[in-house]
Design an enzyme around this catalytic site. Structure first.
Site, PDB file in Angstrom:
ATOM      1  N   ARG A 165       3.882   2.612  -2.768  1.00 28.79           N
ATOM      2  CA  ARG A 165       4.135   3.213  -4.119  1.00 28.79           C
ATOM      3  C   ARG A 165       4.989   1.950  -5.062  1.00 28.79           C
ATOM      4  O   ARG A 165       5.581   0.984  -4.510  1.00 28.79           O
ATOM      5  CB  ARG A 165       4.869   4.693  -4.014  1.00 28.79           C
ATOM      6  CG  ARG A 165       4.802   5.171  -3.791  1.00 28.79           C
ATOM      7  CD  ARG A 165       3.825   6.158  -4.438  1.00 28.79           C
ATOM      8  NE  ARG A 165       2.781   7.714  -4.241  1.00 28.79           N
ATOM      9  CZ  ARG A 165       1.939   7.515  -2.827  1.00 28.79           C
ATOM     10  NH1 ARG A 165       1.453   6.364  -2.725  1.00 28.79           N
ATOM     11  NH2 ARG A 165       1.361   8.782  -2.876  1.00 28.79           N
ATOM     12  N   VAL A 180       0.899  -1.258  -0.109  1.00 26.66           N
ATOM     13  CA  VAL A 180      -0.076  -0.353   0.085  1.00 26.66           C
ATOM     14  C   VAL A 180       0.194   1.539   0.137  1.00 26.66           C
ATOM     15  O   VAL A 180      -0.035   2.376   0.606  1.00 26.66           O
ATOM     16  CB  VAL A 180      -0.933  -0.114   1.015  1.00 26.66           C
ATOM     17  CG1 VAL A 180      -1.848  -0.824   1.079  1.00 26.66           C
ATOM     18  CG2 VAL A 180      -0.084  -0.120   2.518  1.00 26.66           C
ATOM     19  N   GLU A 196       0.200   3.508 -13.910  1.00 26.83           N
ATOM     20  CA  GLU A 196      -1.086   3.600 -13.399  1.00 26.83           C
ATOM     21  C   GLU A 196      -2.309   3.828 -14.183  1.00 26.83           C
ATOM     22  O   GLU A 196      -1.919   5.099 -14.254  1.00 26.83           O
ATOM     23  CB  GLU A 196      -1.804   3.391 -11.571  1.00 26.83           C
ATOM     24  CG  GLU A 196      -1.147   2.291 -10.979  1.00 26.83           C
ATOM     25  CD  GLU A 196      -1.261   3.297  -9.059  1.00 26.83           C
ATOM     26  OE1 GLU A 196      -1.570   4.620  -9.309  1.00 26.83           O
ATOM     27  OE2 GLU A 196      -0.787   2.993  -8.038  1.00 26.83           O
ATOM     28  N   ASP A 244      -2.165  -2.347  -4.263  1.00 34.45           N
ATOM     29  CA  ASP A 244      -2.852  -1.401  -4.396  1.00 34.45           C
ATOM     30  C   ASP A 244      -2.863  -0.420  -5.194  1.00 34.45           C
ATOM     31  O   ASP A 244      -2.668   0.337  -5.669  1.00 34.45           O
ATOM     32  CB  ASP A 244      -3.577  -0.843  -2.804  1.00 34.45           C
ATOM     33  CG  ASP A 244      -4.473   0.034  -3.275  1.00 34.45           C
ATOM     34  OD1 ASP A 244      -5.150  -0.111  -4.110  1.00 34.45           O
ATOM     35  OD2 ASP A 244      -4.502   1.109  -3.014  1.00 34.45           O
ATOM     36  N   HIS A 272      -5.634   1.679  -6.470  1.00 37.61           N
ATOM     37  CA  HIS A 272      -5.687   2.470  -5.549  1.00 37.61           C
ATOM     38  C   HIS A 272      -6.974   3.094  -5.284  1.00 37.61           C
ATOM     39  O   HIS A 272      -6.746   4.821  -5.394  1.00 37.61           O
ATOM     40  CB  HIS A 272      -4.262   3.404  -7.005  1.00 37.61           C
ATOM     41  CG  HIS A 272      -3.425   4.236  -6.091  1.00 37.61           C
ATOM     42  ND1 HIS A 272      -2.073   5.075  -5.856  1.00 37.61           N
ATOM     43  CD2 HIS A 272      -3.490   5.223  -4.645  1.00 37.61           C
ATOM     44  CE1 HIS A 272      -1.559   6.052  -5.934  1.00 37.61           C
ATOM     45  NE2 HIS A 272      -2.078   5.400  -4.765  1.00 37.61           N
ATOM     46  N   SER A 316      -7.459   1.786  -1.872  1.00 43.40           N
ATOM     47  CA  SER A 316      -6.810   1.026  -0.338  1.00 43.40           C
ATOM     48  C   SER A 316      -7.217   2.668   0.287  1.00 43.40           C
ATOM     49  O   SER A 316      -7.985   1.828   2.115  1.00 43.40           O
ATOM     50  CB  SER A 316      -5.977   0.797   0.223  1.00 43.40           C
ATOM     51  OG  SER A 316      -4.683   1.799   0.105  1.00 43.40           O
ATOM     52  N   ALA A 317      -7.384   4.408   0.260  1.00 42.04           N
ATOM     53  CA  ALA A 317      -7.921   4.599   1.079  1.00 42.04           C
ATOM     54  C   ALA A 317      -9.232   5.647   0.844  1.00 42.04           C
ATOM     55  O   ALA A 317      -9.379   6.062   1.878  1.00 42.04           O
ATOM     56  CB  ALA A 317      -6.423   5.570   1.372  1.00 42.04           C
TER      57      ALA A 317
END
Length: 313
Positions: free
Chosen positions: A210, A208, A239, A234, A258, A260-261
């Site tokens: 970079r 999680v 990307e 993630d 990307h 997860s947050a």
């Protein structure tokens, strides 16, 4: 805020024209790569705030060497990411992917899965995200070691924080390895074939942090050869992940875009962090979440309570 400042919302193609006149810059579109080419040779913002925790995209020489204060959005992402990590660990241990596959095939096939209680994890990243991951995994009964930049004994929240040079020794004992560190020169390409080989055979890996911290072809090989028992990513080097990237079909790999947050309240939470710092900035008070531009992240005070209100350094 409009009562106290002229607010100008600009797209990427107007950055170069507007930045020389700006006192402050909110990088709301934190995935942009337009800022290095638009940063003015003279003048420019005295304060830059990013709606992200990672600041690697902002560590270009002109901004790093300027007098501009850089702040991030620490405090928004920690617990959601910790919940994501815990969820992926449980999903890997309980083979949820296999259960979903068999449900779609209408196949009833009993099998045993792994108990997470009593397993061992190593979390790389001594900042607030890594600490939130440690708290959450320990609540699941997972023995968890935290690795930061330097060793600290008697940390009031996590006990011992291991130094970065202790990582190799910890990997061999870990059932779970979680990368939650910022991207720096030290962590670029850290997880390569040699690092995966140091892990316990069958260990699982969660990233999680970079994407560029992982050599993806080496991760793919470790999964195919069984050195890694599974992984959850993630973040990726490129990307969105291209449709023809072999990671999509890697064995025992869970791919998420990307996210997860990102929760249902995250945009409001990000706005509140910036608004609070704007109030401080106008009043000449210390800002929260000031990034050390030499380190590339916000330093964490020895006491977590102090870190929550850490000002400029």
């Amino acid at each position: 805020m409009a009562a106290h400042a002229e607010l100008v919302c600009i797209p990427e193609d107007r950055l170069a024209a507007e930045l020389p006149h700006a006192d402050a810059l909110l990088v709301w579109e934190f995935g942009t790569d337009a800022l290095p080419g638009a940063w003015p040779e003279r003048g420019g913002p005295r304060w830059v705030h990013t709606a992200s925790a990672g600041v690697d995209r902002l560590m270009f020489p002109a901004l790093r060497d300027s007098e501009a204060i850089l702040t991030n959005s620490r405090g928004v992402f920690e617990q959601p990411i910790a919940e994501y990590v815990a969820g992926q660990i449980i999903a890997l241990a309980k083979d949820f992917a296999g259960t979903y596959d068999r449900q779609r095939e209408h196949v009833w096939r009993h099998r045993v899965t792994q108990r997470v209680w009593g397993t061992r994890a190593v979390v790389l990243g001594g900042g607030p995200i890594g600490r939130a991951v440690v708290r959450t995994l320990r609540a699941l009964g997972i023995e968890t070691d935290l690795v930061g930049r330097t060793r600290r004994e008697g940390d009031p929240e996590v006990g011992t924080v291991h130094a970065f040079d202790e990582l190799d020794g910890l990997l061999a004992r870990a059932d779970w390895v979680v990368c939650a560190a910022p991207l720096t020169e030290q962590t670029q390409d850290l997880f390569d074939a040699a690092t995966f080989a140091r892990m316990k055979r069958g260990a699982r890996f969660v990233n999680v942090g970079r994407g560029p911290m992982v050599v993806e072809k080496d991760l793919l090989a470790a999964l195919e050869e069984g050195q890694l028992g599974g992984a959850a990513l993630d973040v990726f080097r490129e990307e969105p992940l291209p449709a023809d990237n072999p990671l999509w079909d890697a064995p025992n790999l869970l791919v998420s875009p990307h996210m997860s947050a990102d929760t249902d309240t995250w945009l409001d939470d990000l706005a509140e962090v910036f608004a609070d710092n704007f109030t401080r900035w106008r009043a000449g008070r210390p800002l929260r979440n000031v990034v050390d531009k030499e380190l590339g992240y916000v330093p964490v005070a020895d006491a977590p309570q102090a870190a929550a209100e850490e000002g400029p350094r």
